[in-house]
Each structure stands twice: as C-alpha cells, then as structure tokens.
Design an enzyme around this catalytic site. Structure first.
Site, short mmCIF file in Angstrom:
data_model
loop_
_atom_site.label_atom_id
_atom_site.label_comp_id
_atom_site.label_asym_id
_atom_site.label_seq_id
_atom_site.Cartn_x
_atom_site.Cartn_y
_atom_site.Cartn_z
N TYR A 258 0.86 -1.19 0.00
CA TYR A 258 0.00 0.00 0.00
C TYR A 258 0.89 1.24 0.00
CZ TYR A 258 -3.48 3.44 1.54
OH TYR A 258 -4.29 4.55 1.64
N ASP B 254 -2.21 -1.58 -3.94
CA ASP B 254 -2.49 -0.20 -4.31
C ASP B 254 -1.17 0.57 -4.36
OD1 ASP B 254 -3.32 2.39 -4.61
OD2 ASP B 254 -4.61 2.44 -2.83
N ASP C 123 -14.07 1.81 -2.99
CA ASP C 123 -13.83 2.66 -4.16
C ASP C 123 -12.79 2.06 -5.10
OD1 ASP C 123 -11.88 3.06 -2.24
OD2 ASP C 123 -11.82 5.24 -2.42
N HIS C 124 -12.13 0.98 -4.68
CA HIS C 124 -11.24 0.19 -5.54
C HIS C 124 -11.94 -1.12 -5.91
CE1 HIS C 124 -7.33 2.34 -4.61
NE2 HIS C 124 -8.10 2.78 -3.63
#
Length: 285
Positions: free
Chosen positions: A118, A158, A275-276
């Site tokens: 991340y 991410d 939202d991902h």
C-alpha cells in the site's frame, strides 16, 4: 496440488465497512486462494471474525490507529513472512508501517512470494509526498533484492501511481497531482524497464531498469485502463472516469505463468463495497 493459484488484491477502504456493503458475498464466490488487502483499518480479531476460520491470516496494522494496514489471507499456511521495508527503526521502516507485508508459500515444490503493498498516496509539496518518495526508494531497493533472491514473486496492491496516460482517463488534468507526477511515473519506467539497461524516465532522468512485469498492462494491451479506482465525486464510476493504480507486479518467471487477469468491476455504483475494485490473476502452478 491445484492447477492454478488465484491471487486477488484489493484496497478495501476499511474491511469492516467493506463487509457491511457486500464484500463477503463477493469473496464466497471468488475462488480466491490468496487475498491481499490494503487499507484494512482493523484489528486482528476483526479480520478473523469477518473472514472466518477457513483462512490463514497475516496482518501488519499501521502504527497510527485507523490508518493504512495490510493483510494477506490464504487458503494454505505461509512458510514465512516479513513486515516492512528497510532496516528496523529506520525512517523507511517507519514509513512502511502497515504498508508492506511479504508472505512465502509452497505450491507443491514451487516457492512463491506474495507481497501486499500500500504505497503512500502523497500530496504535492507536503511531508506526505516526501514520505512517498522515501517509500518508493525503499520499495525499489527491495525489488532489486527480491529479483536476485527469488524466481517467483508477486507484488500486488495499491501502488497509488498511474504509470502511463492509458492508466488515467483524465490524465491531462492530473499531471501536476500526486499519483501522476512525472517523477513518480519515472520510478515505474525503471521498475518495468529491462533489467540492467539504462531507462530514460518520462521526467527525463536516467536509471537502470529493474526488469519487473506489469501483468495488467501486458495482459490488457495498449488500451485505456482497465481502471481499478474511481473517485466518489460526480459520476466518475458511471462514466468509467477512473485510474489504474492497483497492480500485480511480478518477476519474469512468474509472468510466464499468468493464465488470466481481470478487474472485478462492480455491476453498478450502488453495489460497490470499496472505491477500488479487486484485481485478480490466475497463475499456473
């Protein structure tokens, strides 16, 4: 031994909220063997309760409660795991708290390492961006080490950078924003450049390529997206005005074992549980 290993990665934007919105139903039918999570924002007990007893769970929570957090849940136990980047108690280690988790598995006689990453989101001209530069530097150093040490490695999660213009729908409006800065994108030019060859980044700097493979771009080809994150503002999701910032980045040997790649885009805005969207890759064992 299964013929394929299905690795899924998703920034859940808080795992408890994601499960309230339907993540559990998705997971039950996903067929996932290894699940890498980012922005978990929960305690171990919460993850164990939500996922249930059929998963082996590794978790690195952020030192700042309620922030970041990475986890790896797997159907098989890991043989070893490592947390963070850089030497203990260094600035790099502190800045990777809740952001970098490595797990080793055995698929028959084949060792494979899966890393939940991340990367900092950053913000131009603030300490947040400085933390992102430090993290990218430390990540690059670890990527070189891993390439020397191991044949089959997947860094997933991410990455908070759209590498190319194909990776952001509205790229012209974002060239001065963190996530699409030329300097950020040049790291990725080097990450994905031929190993040892001098690569000229989009910002004009030169450096040696690292030799890693972007599975999503290789599999999808020269097309827009497929996007993995959409702003909650306006009609971004409905209009597919997204960013491809979630990746599965692998060693060349593992890239040759890719059977399938997909972004599990939600059917509609109101069925989203993050939202991902999950990024799923099937690897031949």
């Amino acid at each position: 031994m299964a013929e394929t290993l299905r690795v899924a990665s998703v920034n859940v934007n808080g795992i408890r909220a994601a499960f309230r919105k339907g993540m559990g139903e998705w997971l039950a039918t996903s067929g996932v063997d290894v699940l890498a999570l980012q922005e978990v924002r929960a305690d171990n007990s919460h993850i164990e309760e939500l996922l249930g007893g059929d998963w082996h769970i590794l978790h690195d929570p952020c030192q700042i409660k309620g922030r970041a957090g990475v986890a790896i849940a797997s159907r098989m136990p890991s043989t070893a795991h490592r947390i963070g980047l850089g030497a203990p108690d260094t600035q790099e280690s502190i800045q990777s708290s809740g952001r970098w988790l490595e797990a080793d598995f055995m698929l028959g006689s084949t060792p494979i390492t899966v890393i939940s990453n991340y990367t900092h989101s950053g913000e131009v001209d603030t300490p947040k961006q400085e933390a992102k530069w430090a993290f990218l530097d430390a990540m690059g150093e670890r990527m070189n080490e891993l390439m020397d040490e191991r044949e089959f490695v997947a860094i997933v999660g991410d990455f908070n950078v759209g590498h190319r213009e194909l990776d952001i729908k509205n790229w012209r409006g974002n060239v001065k924003r963190s996530g699409f800065l030329p300097r950020e994108r040049s790291y990725f030019d080097r990450f994905f450049g031929p190993r040892g060859e001098i690569v000229t980044g989009v910002d004009g700097t030169e450096g040696a390529g690292y030799g890693w493979i972007d599975v999503g771009r290789r599999f999808a080809g020269e097309v827009d997206g497929p996007y993995t994150w959409w702003s909650n503002r306006g009609q971004a999701f409905d209009n597919d005005t997204g960013w491809r910032i979630d990746y599965q980045v692998v060693t060349p040997a593992l890239a040759e074992r890719v059977e399938d790649y997909r972004v599990d885009r939600y059917p509609s805005y109101d069925t989203r549980w993050s939202d991902h969207a999950p990024v799923i890759v099937d690897y031949r064992a």
